[in-house]
Design a protein around this motif. Sequence first.
Motif, PDB file in Angstrom:
ATOM      1  N   UNK A 148       7.457  -4.049   2.563  1.00 46.17           N
ATOM      2  CA  UNK A 148       7.226  -3.605   1.188  1.00 46.17           C
ATOM      3  C   UNK A 148       5.748  -3.337   0.935  1.00 46.17           C
ATOM      4  N   UNK A 149       4.875  -4.113   1.550  1.00 44.73           N
ATOM      5  CA  UNK A 149       3.434  -3.896   1.394  1.00 44.73           C
ATOM      6  C   UNK A 149       3.009  -2.584   2.046  1.00 44.73           C
ATOM      7  N   UNK A 150       3.515  -2.319   3.242  1.00 46.06           N
ATOM      8  CA  UNK A 150       3.183  -1.055   3.921  1.00 46.06           C
ATOM      9  C   UNK A 150       3.676   0.125   3.097  1.00 46.06           C
ATOM     10  N   UNK A 151       4.917   0.030   2.624  1.00 47.51           N
ATOM     11  CA  UNK A 151       5.478   1.110   1.806  1.00 47.51           C
ATOM     12  C   UNK A 151       4.639   1.351   0.557  1.00 47.51           C
ATOM     13  N   UNK A 152       4.279   0.288  -0.135  1.00 46.07           N
ATOM     14  CA  UNK A 152       3.538   0.439  -1.392  1.00 46.07           C
ATOM     15  C   UNK A 152       2.129   0.966  -1.148  1.00 46.07           C
ATOM     16  N   UNK A 153       1.503   0.534  -0.075  1.00 47.07           N
ATOM     17  CA  UNK A 153       0.188   1.082   0.274  1.00 47.07           C
ATOM     18  C   UNK A 153       0.285   2.582   0.503  1.00 47.07           C
ATOM     19  N   UNK A 154       1.375   3.018   1.116  1.00 43.26           N
ATOM     20  CA  UNK A 154       1.556   4.459   1.340  1.00 43.26           C
ATOM     21  C   UNK A 154       1.746   5.196   0.016  1.00 43.26           C
ATOM     22  N   UNK A 155       2.376   4.550  -0.970  1.00 42.60           N
ATOM     23  CA  UNK A 155       2.524   5.162  -2.289  1.00 42.60           C
ATOM     24  C   UNK A 155       1.165   5.344  -2.960  1.00 42.60           C
ATOM     25  N   UNK A 157      -1.719   5.755  -1.483  1.00 37.61           N
ATOM     26  CA  UNK A 157      -2.401   6.864  -0.819  1.00 37.61           C
ATOM     27  C   UNK A 157      -1.749   8.208  -1.158  1.00 37.61           C
ATOM     28  N   UNK A 158      -0.423   8.226  -1.229  1.00 37.93           N
ATOM     29  CA  UNK A 158       0.279   9.469  -1.592  1.00 37.93           C
ATOM     30  C   UNK A 158      -0.121   9.937  -2.983  1.00 37.93           C
ATOM     31  N   UNK A 159      -0.239   9.008  -3.921  1.00 41.21           N
ATOM     32  CA  UNK A 159      -0.591   9.374  -5.292  1.00 41.21           C
ATOM     33  C   UNK A 159      -1.994   9.971  -5.371  1.00 41.21           C
ATOM     34  N   UNK A 160      -2.874   9.481  -4.514  1.00 39.35           N
ATOM     35  CA  UNK A 160      -4.225  10.051  -4.459  1.00 39.35           C
ATOM     36  C   UNK A 160      -4.174  11.470  -3.888  1.00 39.35           C
ATOM     37  N   UNK A 161      -3.471  11.626  -2.745  1.00 43.62           N
ATOM     38  CA  UNK A 161      -3.385  12.931  -2.086  1.00 43.62           C
ATOM     39  C   UNK A 161      -2.711  13.962  -2.990  1.00 43.62           C
ATOM     40  N   UNK A 173      -1.970   4.699 -10.120  1.00 46.98           N
ATOM     41  CA  UNK A 173      -3.162   3.890  -9.857  1.00 46.98           C
ATOM     42  C   UNK A 173      -4.424   4.743  -9.846  1.00 46.98           C
ATOM     43  N   UNK A 174      -4.333   5.978  -9.346  1.00 45.02           N
ATOM     44  CA  UNK A 174      -5.515   6.839  -9.278  1.00 45.02           C
ATOM     45  C   UNK A 174      -5.927   7.361 -10.652  1.00 45.02           C
ATOM     46  N   UNK A 175      -4.968   7.465 -11.567  1.00 49.15           N
ATOM     47  CA  UNK A 175      -5.306   7.868 -12.929  1.00 49.15           C
ATOM     48  C   UNK A 175      -6.055   6.754 -13.650  1.00 49.15           C
ATOM     49  N   UNK A 176      -5.646   5.521 -13.387  1.00 55.93           N
ATOM     50  CA  UNK A 176      -6.250   4.364 -14.064  1.00 55.93           C
ATOM     51  C   UNK A 176      -7.616   4.026 -13.475  1.00 55.93           C
ATOM     52  N   UNK A 177      -7.728   4.028 -12.130  1.00 56.45           N
ATOM     53  CA  UNK A 177      -8.966   3.559 -11.502  1.00 56.45           C
ATOM     54  C   UNK A 177      -9.727   4.636 -10.718  1.00 56.45           C
ATOM     55  N   UNK A 179      -9.790   7.966  -7.697  1.00 52.28           N
ATOM     56  CA  UNK A 179      -9.347   8.164  -6.312  1.00 52.28           C
ATOM     57  C   UNK A 179     -10.023   7.210  -5.328  1.00 52.28           C
ATOM     58  N   UNK A 180     -11.324   7.033  -5.457  1.00 50.44           N
ATOM     59  CA  UNK A 180     -12.048   6.231  -4.459  1.00 50.44           C
ATOM     60  C   UNK A 180     -11.568   4.793  -4.440  1.00 50.44           C
ATOM     61  N   UNK A 181     -11.493   4.171  -5.606  1.00 52.45           N
ATOM     62  CA  UNK A 181     -11.055   2.771  -5.670  1.00 52.45           C
ATOM     63  C   UNK A 181      -9.597   2.633  -5.267  1.00 52.45           C
ATOM     64  N   UNK A 182      -8.794   3.640  -5.566  1.00 50.62           N
ATOM     65  CA  UNK A 182      -7.378   3.588  -5.195  1.00 50.62           C
ATOM     66  C   UNK A 182      -7.210   3.630  -3.678  1.00 50.62           C
ATOM     67  N   UNK A 183      -7.981   4.485  -3.011  1.00 44.23           N
ATOM     68  CA  UNK A 183      -7.914   4.565  -1.553  1.00 44.23           C
ATOM     69  C   UNK A 183      -8.291   3.230  -0.937  1.00 44.23           C
ATOM     70  N   UNK A 184      -9.355   2.630  -1.446  1.00 47.23           N
ATOM     71  CA  UNK A 184      -9.799   1.333  -0.932  1.00 47.23           C
ATOM     72  C   UNK A 184      -8.732   0.271  -1.160  1.00 47.23           C
TER      73      UNK A 184
END
Length: 393
Positions: A148-155, A157-161, A173-177, A179-184
């Motif tokens: 579940x952690x791997x899947x959510x991490x991919x989400x 990154x997908x939302x950023x891309x 997450x990228x809208x709130x924080x 792109x840079x912080x979301x990728x990290x």
Amino acid sequence: MVINVKLTNLLAYSSLAVRRVSHLGKHHGDLPYQLLLSKPNPLFHHKKQIQTVVPSTSTKNVTVPVENIPTADSLVRLDLEGLYEDIREGLSETQPELKLIAQYYFNGEGKAIRPVITMCMARAINFHLDQNTPSVLQKQKKIAQIAEMIHTASLVHDDVIDVADSRRSRPSVNIVWGQRKSIIAGDFILAMASKMLARLQNKQVIILLSQVLADLVQGEFMQLGARENKDERFAHYSEKTFKKTASLIAYSCQAVSVLSGADSTLQAVAFQYGRQIGMAFQLVDDLLDFIATSAQLGKPVAADLRLGLATAPVLFAAQKFTELNPLILRRFQEPGDAETAFRLVLRSDGLQRTKDLARQYCNDAVTQIAQLTPSPYQQALVTLAHQLLHRMK
């Protein structure tokens, strides 16, 4: 008097299953489900079982009696109790803002489909092998958590891309924080998942789930490109789909079988069930992108077209409407491309062929799981394949 609970439950369950199917008549029971009622066959041996093959088109339709049969979710609910709390705890030892971002998608509102499949497979394999060591089950639960952690991490990154603006009916997450912080934050989730994986101290399991991480990266990179040769497009799409979606489910299922002490043949059964279900899951997602409403999807309809993605319905439609080919090559970037493609897909047989292919994958998954000793967990995995074809969100 000592009662063998496992044998008693199995006999009662088998009797119930026979009664449920017998009323259908000999012309209505499909082969995969007849297999479940027969004496378990020896697990077949393959030299190259773990591979990404398309199922045979001769596989019969998935139909299964589902009344009164426990769902996979209900059977493993106790196993997954506290799943999100444990994940949030594992992500808590860092800077306050990074903790907040990393925990954002672990609010308990996800469907937890991957952990449910993983734990149901674990229980089915454990039953088959008569494996009941508590420490083994605890490690299998960790696999579900890591998945579940791997899947959510991919989400993340997908939302950023994709520059997504929402996820599960809330701001992404990228809208709130940003792109840079979301990728990290996505990287941090993967790092902590890898740390949990290392603590299992099982070399084969570490290798399997590390392959998932490699597949996710390669699949995302493949999605950024397109094949100029139209004859290669579906193979490209299928490989991308395995790497981005099915790989995680397949290797998670194999990993819990490894922890049970399964041999290579039984591991292949677990892997192939996960792979075929994962492929079917993505095909149904691609189908719903054309026929479901925005409210049902939790995202705009035809979102894939707007992202420049040619999914199965489009690729099938292009075989009838060749004018789709230049649109695919330019990734639907010119004004009106997405609308034209959407209209042509609806006029073609692309949606039906996509559903037919998903059904073939589901049938093959059922054929795989039919090789395990009958149990409620095995039957729940069969029922899950049936439900997958009928889900609308």
